[in-house]
Design a protein around this motif. Structure first.
Motif, PDB file in Angstrom:
ATOM      1  N   ALA A 189      87.418  22.314  15.537  1.00  0.00           N
ATOM      2  CA  ALA A 189      86.100  22.953  15.623  1.00  0.00           C
ATOM      3  C   ALA A 189      84.982  21.910  15.648  1.00  0.00           C
ATOM      4  CB  ALA A 189      85.893  23.934  14.468  1.00  0.00           C
ATOM      5  N   ALA A 190      85.057  20.921  14.773  1.00  0.00           N
ATOM      6  CA  ALA A 190      84.016  19.887  14.748  1.00  0.00           C
ATOM      7  C   ALA A 190      84.002  19.095  16.047  1.00  0.00           C
ATOM      8  CB  ALA A 190      84.217  18.959  13.553  1.00  0.00           C
ATOM      9  N   CYS A 191      85.172  18.826  16.601  1.00  0.00           N
ATOM     10  CA  CYS A 191      85.247  18.083  17.869  1.00  0.00           C
ATOM     11  C   CYS A 191      84.676  18.905  19.025  1.00  0.00           C
ATOM     12  CB  CYS A 191      86.689  17.694  18.177  1.00  0.00           C
ATOM     13  SG  CYS A 191      87.366  16.502  17.012  1.00  0.00           S
ATOM     14  N   LEU A 192      85.021  20.184  19.079  1.00  0.00           N
ATOM     15  CA  LEU A 192      84.496  21.049  20.140  1.00  0.00           C
ATOM     16  C   LEU A 192      82.984  21.186  20.014  1.00  0.00           C
ATOM     17  CD1 LEU A 192      87.187  23.899  20.184  1.00  0.00           C
ATOM     18  CD2 LEU A 192      86.934  22.004  21.819  1.00  0.00           C
ATOM     19  N   PHE A 193      82.516  21.321  18.790  1.00  0.00           N
ATOM     20  CA  PHE A 193      81.085  21.455  18.539  1.00  0.00           C
ATOM     21  C   PHE A 193      80.341  20.209  19.012  1.00  0.00           C
ATOM     22  CE2 PHE A 193      77.358  21.192  15.720  1.00  0.00           C
ATOM     23  CZ  PHE A 193      76.788  22.427  15.966  1.00  0.00           C
ATOM     24  N   ALA A 194      80.840  19.039  18.649  1.00  0.00           N
ATOM     25  CA  ALA A 194      80.210  17.787  19.074  1.00  0.00           C
ATOM     26  C   ALA A 194      80.246  17.660  20.598  1.00  0.00           C
ATOM     27  CB  ALA A 194      80.902  16.599  18.411  1.00  0.00           C
ATOM     28  N   GLN A 195      81.344  18.097  21.198  1.00  0.00           N
ATOM     29  CA  GLN A 195      81.465  18.048  22.660  1.00  0.00           C
ATOM     30  C   GLN A 195      80.418  18.931  23.332  1.00  0.00           C
ATOM     31  OE1 GLN A 195      84.662  19.820  25.638  1.00  0.00           O
ATOM     32  NE2 GLN A 195      85.610  18.345  24.261  1.00  0.00           N
ATOM     33  N   LEU A 196      80.211  20.125  22.802  1.00  0.00           N
ATOM     34  CA  LEU A 196      79.209  21.030  23.380  1.00  0.00           C
ATOM     35  C   LEU A 196      77.810  20.453  23.258  1.00  0.00           C
ATOM     36  CD1 LEU A 196      80.466  24.525  22.168  1.00  0.00           C
ATOM     37  CD2 LEU A 196      80.541  23.605  24.484  1.00  0.00           C
ATOM     38  N   LEU A 197      77.498  19.886  22.095  1.00  0.00           N
ATOM     39  CA  LEU A 197      76.175  19.279  21.915  1.00  0.00           C
ATOM     40  C   LEU A 197      75.997  18.070  22.834  1.00  0.00           C
ATOM     41  CD1 LEU A 197      75.586  19.464  18.054  1.00  0.00           C
ATOM     42  CD2 LEU A 197      74.669  20.936  19.848  1.00  0.00           C
ATOM     43  N   ALA A 198      77.039  17.271  22.991  1.00  0.00           N
ATOM     44  CA  ALA A 198      76.941  16.101  23.866  1.00  0.00           C
ATOM     45  C   ALA A 198      76.708  16.515  25.311  1.00  0.00           C
ATOM     46  CB  ALA A 198      78.227  15.266  23.743  1.00  0.00           C
ATOM     47  N   LYS A 199      77.416  17.543  25.765  1.00  0.00           N
ATOM     48  CA  LYS A 199      77.233  18.020  27.146  1.00  0.00           C
ATOM     49  C   LYS A 199      75.826  18.585  27.348  1.00  0.00           C
ATOM     50  CE  LYS A 199      81.993  18.985  28.379  1.00  0.00           C
ATOM     51  NZ  LYS A 199      82.878  19.925  29.048  1.00  0.00           N
ATOM     52  N   ALA A 200      75.326  19.313  26.360  1.00  0.00           N
ATOM     53  CA  ALA A 200      73.983  19.888  26.468  1.00  0.00           C
ATOM     54  C   ALA A 200      72.926  18.786  26.464  1.00  0.00           C
ATOM     55  CB  ALA A 200      73.741  20.865  25.323  1.00  0.00           C
ATOM     56  N   GLN A 201      73.118  17.785  25.642  1.00  0.00           N
ATOM     57  CA  GLN A 201      72.169  16.677  25.583  1.00  0.00           C
ATOM     58  C   GLN A 201      72.150  15.940  26.910  1.00  0.00           C
ATOM     59  OE1 GLN A 201      72.696  13.125  25.469  1.00  0.00           O
ATOM     60  NE2 GLN A 201      70.588  12.636  25.002  1.00  0.00           N
ATOM     61  N   GLN A 202      73.326  15.734  27.485  1.00  0.00           N
ATOM     62  CA  GLN A 202      73.423  15.068  28.789  1.00  0.00           C
ATOM     63  C   GLN A 202      72.720  15.892  29.868  1.00  0.00           C
ATOM     64  OE1 GLN A 202      74.377  12.152  29.871  1.00  0.00           O
ATOM     65  NE2 GLN A 202      73.999  12.686  31.993  1.00  0.00           N
TER      66      GLN A 202
ATOM     67  N   GLU B 270     106.234  14.483  13.073  1.00  0.00           N
ATOM     68  CA  GLU B 270     105.108  13.834  13.743  1.00  0.00           C
ATOM     69  C   GLU B 270     104.333  14.836  14.590  1.00  0.00           C
ATOM     70  OE1 GLU B 270     106.673  10.451  15.841  1.00  0.00           O
ATOM     71  OE2 GLU B 270     107.187   9.424  13.968  1.00  0.00           O
ATOM     72  N   ASP B 271     105.051  15.679  15.322  1.00  0.00           N
ATOM     73  CA  ASP B 271     104.398  16.717  16.134  1.00  0.00           C
ATOM     74  C   ASP B 271     103.660  17.720  15.259  1.00  0.00           C
ATOM     75  OD1 ASP B 271     105.302  15.600  18.496  1.00  0.00           O
ATOM     76  OD2 ASP B 271     106.987  16.993  18.726  1.00  0.00           O
ATOM     77  N   GLU B 272     104.302  18.130  14.184  1.00  0.00           N
ATOM     78  CA  GLU B 272     103.697  19.120  13.289  1.00  0.00           C
ATOM     79  C   GLU B 272     102.450  18.559  12.613  1.00  0.00           C
ATOM     80  OE1 GLU B 272     103.145  22.818  11.659  1.00  0.00           O
ATOM     81  OE2 GLU B 272     104.511  22.215  13.251  1.00  0.00           O
ATOM     82  N   LEU B 273     102.493  17.316  12.196  1.00  0.00           N
ATOM     83  CA  LEU B 273     101.314  16.688  11.588  1.00  0.00           C
ATOM     84  C   LEU B 273     100.165  16.623  12.589  1.00  0.00           C
ATOM     85  CD1 LEU B 273     102.987  13.799   9.566  1.00  0.00           C
ATOM     86  CD2 LEU B 273     101.707  15.724   8.606  1.00  0.00           C
ATOM     87  N   ARG B 274     100.463  16.221  13.805  1.00  0.00           N
ATOM     88  CA  ARG B 274      99.425  16.116  14.843  1.00  0.00           C
ATOM     89  C   ARG B 274      98.810  17.486  15.117  1.00  0.00           C
ATOM     90  NH1 ARG B 274      99.609  17.306  19.947  1.00  0.00           N
ATOM     91  NH2 ARG B 274     101.854  17.338  20.050  1.00  0.00           N
ATOM     92  N   GLU B 275      99.643  18.486  15.330  1.00  0.00           N
ATOM     93  CA  GLU B 275      99.146  19.819  15.651  1.00  0.00           C
ATOM     94  C   GLU B 275      98.382  20.445  14.479  1.00  0.00           C
ATOM     95  OE1 GLU B 275     102.271  22.250  17.305  1.00  0.00           O
ATOM     96  OE2 GLU B 275     102.738  20.739  18.830  1.00  0.00           O
ATOM     97  N   SER B 276      98.855  20.241  13.273  1.00  0.00           N
ATOM     98  CA  SER B 276      98.166  20.799  12.106  1.00  0.00           C
ATOM     99  C   SER B 276      96.800  20.151  11.924  1.00  0.00           C
ATOM    100  CB  SER B 276      98.996  20.598  10.839  1.00  0.00           C
ATOM    101  OG  SER B 276     100.158  21.390  10.894  1.00  0.00           O
ATOM    102  N   CYS B 277      96.745  18.844  12.059  1.00  0.00           N
ATOM    103  CA  CYS B 277      95.457  18.150  11.912  1.00  0.00           C
ATOM    104  C   CYS B 277      94.503  18.561  13.023  1.00  0.00           C
ATOM    105  CB  CYS B 277      95.663  16.638  11.908  1.00  0.00           C
ATOM    106  SG  CYS B 277      96.461  16.053  10.394  1.00  0.00           S
ATOM    107  N   LEU B 278      95.000  18.674  14.241  1.00  0.00           N
ATOM    108  CA  LEU B 278      94.151  19.128  15.344  1.00  0.00           C
ATOM    109  C   LEU B 278      93.642  20.542  15.099  1.00  0.00           C
ATOM    110  CD1 LEU B 278      95.940  17.828  18.564  1.00  0.00           C
ATOM    111  CD2 LEU B 278      93.637  17.268  17.805  1.00  0.00           C
ATOM    112  N   ASN B 279      94.516  21.397  14.603  1.00  0.00           N
ATOM    113  CA  ASN B 279      94.140  22.781  14.351  1.00  0.00           C
ATOM    114  C   ASN B 279      92.950  22.871  13.401  1.00  0.00           C
ATOM    115  OD1 ASN B 279      94.417  25.682  14.285  1.00  0.00           O
ATOM    116  ND2 ASN B 279      95.405  25.436  12.314  1.00  0.00           N
ATOM    117  N   PHE B 280      92.968  22.074  12.341  1.00  0.00           N
ATOM    118  CA  PHE B 280      91.906  22.152  11.346  1.00  0.00           C
ATOM    119  C   PHE B 280      90.665  21.346  11.712  1.00  0.00           C
ATOM    120  CE2 PHE B 280      95.611  23.237   8.629  1.00  0.00           C
ATOM    121  CZ  PHE B 280      95.195  24.505   8.281  1.00  0.00           C
ATOM    122  N   SER B 281      90.804  20.342  12.554  1.00  0.00           N
ATOM    123  CA  SER B 281      89.656  19.490  12.865  1.00  0.00           C
ATOM    124  C   SER B 281      89.041  19.787  14.230  1.00  0.00           C
ATOM    125  CB  SER B 281      90.061  18.015  12.796  1.00  0.00           C
ATOM    126  OG  SER B 281      91.057  17.723  13.761  1.00  0.00           O
TER     127      SER B 281
END
Length: 133
Positions: A116-129, A103-114
């Motif tokens: 970048a898109a989350c960080l990117f969306a976060q940066l755009l959301a903060k800039a828009q705000q 369960e830990d490995e699945l969570r960490e692996s999925c987070l590792n690959f996904s």
């Protein structure tokens, strides 16, 4: 002139996305990896836009439609997640992981690959705000 602006926007978004793709550790706050130059570029996306910042809100989460390179990267990451999940499940079936470990490995692996898109969306959301203030 509008096509030029869209082209520049695509280049800027791709540069920002490539920056977050280089993060090889789990990170909750994307602003921790911003350089001053990149922070300025992100902020200017919303400030210089001819659209209202509310209309620019549409960019958040749709980065793959704006920059073709990002779309390709997202597709590759999706395949990498699928491969990682398959490998982990096979290893679990062969007794290499306990239930908690898998369960830990699945969570960490999925987070590792996904991440970048989350960080990117976060940066755009903060800039828009920030542009709304």
């Amino acid at each position: 002139a509008n096509d030029r602006g869209s082209m520049t926007l695509g280049v800027d978004l791709k540069e920002i996305y490539e920056h977050v793709c280089h993060v090889d550790f789990l990170l909750e706050d994307a602003s921790e990896i911003l350089t001053p130059a990149l922070e300025k570029k992100i902020t200017e996306i919303f400030i210089k836009s001819s659209e209202s910042s509310t209309e620019m809100l549409d960019l958040i989460g749709l980065e793959s439609y704006v920059a073709a390179g990002i779309k390709k990267s997202c597709a590759q990451k999706r395949e990498q997640i699928q491969d990682a999940v398959y490998d982990i499940q096979c290893e679990f079936e062969h007794g290499l992981w306990t239930k908690n470990e898998v369960e830990d490995e699945l969570r960490e692996s999925c987070l590792n690959f996904s991440q970048a898109a989350c960080l990117f969306a976060q940066l755009l959301a903060k800039a828009q705000q920030a542009a709304c203030v």
